[in-house]
Design an enzyme around this catalytic site. Structure first.
Site, PDB file in Angstrom:
ATOM      1  N   THR A   1       1.035  -1.206   0.139  1.00 35.68           N
ATOM      2  CA  THR A   1      -0.153   0.033   0.020  1.00 35.68           C
ATOM      3  C   THR A   1       0.726   1.284  -0.197  1.00 35.68           C
ATOM      4  OG1 THR A   1      -1.770  -1.261   1.269  1.00 35.68           O
ATOM      5  CG2 THR A   1      -1.847   1.172   1.164  1.00 35.68           C
TER       6      THR A   1
ATOM      7  N   TYR B   1      -7.900   0.243  -4.482  1.00 37.19           N
ATOM      8  CA  TYR B   1      -6.696   0.710  -4.872  1.00 37.19           C
ATOM      9  C   TYR B   1      -5.661  -0.325  -5.487  1.00 37.19           C
ATOM     10  CZ  TYR B   1      -4.424  -0.755  -0.573  1.00 37.19           C
ATOM     11  OH  TYR B   1      -4.070  -1.632   0.414  1.00 37.19           O
TER      12      TYR B   1
ATOM     13  N   THR C   1       1.308  -4.399   4.543  1.00 39.35           N
ATOM     14  CA  THR C   1       0.985  -4.673   5.904  1.00 39.35           C
ATOM     15  C   THR C   1       0.333  -5.940   6.348  1.00 39.35           C
ATOM     16  OG1 THR C   1      -0.983  -3.376   5.808  1.00 39.35           O
ATOM     17  CG2 THR C   1       0.895  -2.153   6.468  1.00 39.35           C
ATOM     18  N   ASP C   2      -0.105  -6.679   5.277  1.00 43.05           N
ATOM     19  CA  ASP C   2      -0.644  -7.992   5.634  1.00 43.05           C
ATOM     20  C   ASP C   2       0.278  -8.876   6.149  1.00 43.05           C
ATOM     21  OD1 ASP C   2      -3.121  -6.982   4.686  1.00 43.05           O
ATOM     22  OD2 ASP C   2      -3.412  -7.949   2.908  1.00 43.05           O
TER      23      ASP C   2
ATOM     24  N   LYS D   1      -0.327  -7.061  13.088  1.00 43.13           N
ATOM     25  CA  LYS D   1      -1.602  -6.243  12.505  1.00 43.13           C
ATOM     26  C   LYS D   1      -3.117  -6.583  13.059  1.00 43.13           C
ATOM     27  CE  LYS D   1      -3.430  -4.893   8.194  1.00 43.13           C
ATOM     28  NZ  LYS D   1      -3.641  -4.683   6.510  1.00 43.13           N
TER      29      LYS D   1
ATOM     30  N   GLU E   1      -1.512 -31.530  30.012  1.00 42.02           N
ATOM     31  CA  GLU E   1      -1.609 -32.335  28.862  1.00 42.02           C
ATOM     32  C   GLU E   1      -0.530 -32.428  28.040  1.00 42.02           C
ATOM     33  OE1 GLU E   1      -4.840 -33.647  25.534  1.00 42.02           O
ATOM     34  OE2 GLU E   1      -5.427 -32.290  27.155  1.00 42.02           O
TER      35      GLU E   1
END
Length: 326
Positions: free
Chosen positions: A14, A27, A93-94, A166, A284
Site C-alpha cells: 500500500t 486501490y 502490511t498484511d 496487524k 496435557e
C-alpha cells in the site's frame, strides 16, 4: 554528503499503492517504483542519503520464500557494507509481521533493520505512507536502533518484530505489540526509545533456509473435525500450529489427532486465535508432547517452527525452550 547511506529495499504494498482518486476505497498496491518514491522524499526535504533497490512491487499477500531469500541475502550484504548505516524494507502490511519476524531471527543485530508500510494508498486523503517512511528513516539512521532486532515502524510508533502484529483492517493505527507494547515513539523530527537495546551485538539466532519445511496452521472452530489434522499430514506438513480457542484449546477429537501426529514425529505448537494473551504450558502438554506458543500468535509461531525444523531442532522439549525465550 557523507558516504554513509541507508539501503532501501522496496517490495511494494500500500505504501507504493495508487487508487486514482483521493476518495476511492479500492486501490492497486505496488504501483510506485522506488526511484519515484525516493524523489518524493527529496521533495519534502528529507535529509538522508538513501540508496534504493526494487525487489518487487506487489501486494504483501503474494510475498513468500523466494522473495524472503532475496531480501535476506541483500540484508546480509548490507550488514557487511561499512558504508551502510541501516536498512529499510518497504512492505505491505498484511504479512509485514511475518517478514519482519523471519529476518529478526536470521540476521545479526549489528545494524538497524526497519520494516515500514502504510494503510492508505499514496494518493488517498490522509495518506500515511510518507510520514511512516520519514519515521523509518529516522529510526534506521539512529545508532541506538541496533541491538533491538528487526523493527517495524507504523503510526509514529516503533515495534519489535518479536511482538508486532496487524490488529485492524483499515485504521492507520493498525498495529499492536504484545506483550511488551511499542519500544519507541518516532516522528520525522524526534525519536524516543522506551528502554535500552536488549540484543546488542547478537548474531543471527538461526540459519536462513529458502526451502523450509512445510508447517500448517489449523484454525479451531466449533464442531471441528479431526479430518483437518489428517488432511494437513497428507498434504506434507512437517509441523502443525494450532490457532486454538482461548488458551490454545481445541475439541477433544482434534487434540487426540494432534497427539497422534506428535507420536508420528510431527511437532505441534498450541497458539491462540484470540488477539492477546499468553499460551502457557498445561499438564496435557507433557503427555501429548505439545509445545505452548507463549506470546507468539499463529503466524509468527509458524515462522519460528519452520526455522527450528530447518535448523534440525525437532525435539518438543528443545522447541519449547526456543518458544519460551521470545
Amino acid at each position: 554528503m557523507s558516504d554513509k547511506h541507508i539501503k532501501v529495499f522496496a517490495t511494494g504494498g500500500t505504501i507504493a499503492g495508487v487508487a486514482g482518486s483521493a476518495t476511492r476505497r479500492d486501490y492497486r498496491p505496488g504501483q510506485i517504483g522506488i526511484a519515484d518514491f525516493l524523489s518524493e522524499m527529496d521533495r519534502i526535504g528529507l535529509s538522508a542519503n538513501l540508496v534504493g533497490e526494487q525487489f518487487a512491487n506487489i501486494g504483501s499477500e503474494d510475498i513468500g520464500p523466494q522473495l524472503w531469500h532475496r531480501l535476506h541475502d541483500a540484508a546480509t550484504r548490507a550488514m557487511a557494507d561499512e558504508d551502510c548505516r541501516g536498512i529499510i524494507i518497504t512492505h505491505g502490511t498484511d504479512t509485514a509481521e511475518e517478514t519482519a519476524f523471519l529476518l529478526d531471527q536470521t540476521l545479526p543485530t549489528t545494524k538497524p533493520v526497519v520494516v515500514v508500510g502504510a494503510m492508505r494508498a499514496a494518493d488517498a486523503v490522509g495518506s500515511d505512507g510518507l510520514r511512516n517512511f520519514a519515521n523509518a528513516v529516522r529510526v534506521a539512521g539512529d545508532s541506538d536502533a541496533a541491538g533491538r532486532g528487526v523493527l517495524l515502524v507504523m503510526s509514529d510508533r516503533v515495534f519489535a518484530a518479536r511482538d508486532a502484529r496487524k490488529a485492524h483492517t483499515e485504521m492507520t493505527d493498525a498495529f499492536k505489540a504484545f506483550p511488551r507494547g511499542p519500544v519507541g515513539h518516532v516522528t520525522p523530527t524526534s525519536l524516543e526509545w522506551f528502554g535500552p537495546p536488549w540484543r546488542t551485538g547478537e548474531p543471527a539466532r538461526y540459519e536462513f533456509y529458502e526451502d523450509m519445511p512445510k508447517v500448517s496452521i489449523l484454525y479451531a472452530y466449533a464442531g471441528m473435525s479431526p479430518d483437518n489434522v489428517a488432511q494437513a499430514l497428507e498434504g506434507g506438513a512437517k509441523g502443525i500450529v494450532l490457532a486454538g480457542f482461548g488458551h490454545g484449546n481445541a475439541p477433544r477429537g482434534i487434540r487426540d489427532a494432534l497427539a497422534e501426529a506428535v507420536r508420528q514425529g510431527v511437532p505441534v505448537v498450541r497458539a491462540s486465535r484470540v488477539d492477546e494473551g499468553l499460551v502457557d504450558r498445561e499438564p496435557e502438554d507433557d503427555t501429548a508432547g505439545f509445545v505452548a506458543a507463549r506470546a507468539l500468535g499463529p503466524a509468527r509461531a509458524r515462522i519460528l517452527l519452520q526455522l527450528l525444523l530447518a535448523n534440525g531442532i525437532t525435539d518438543p522439549t528443545r522447541i519449547q525452550q526456543e518458544f519460551s525465550r521470545r
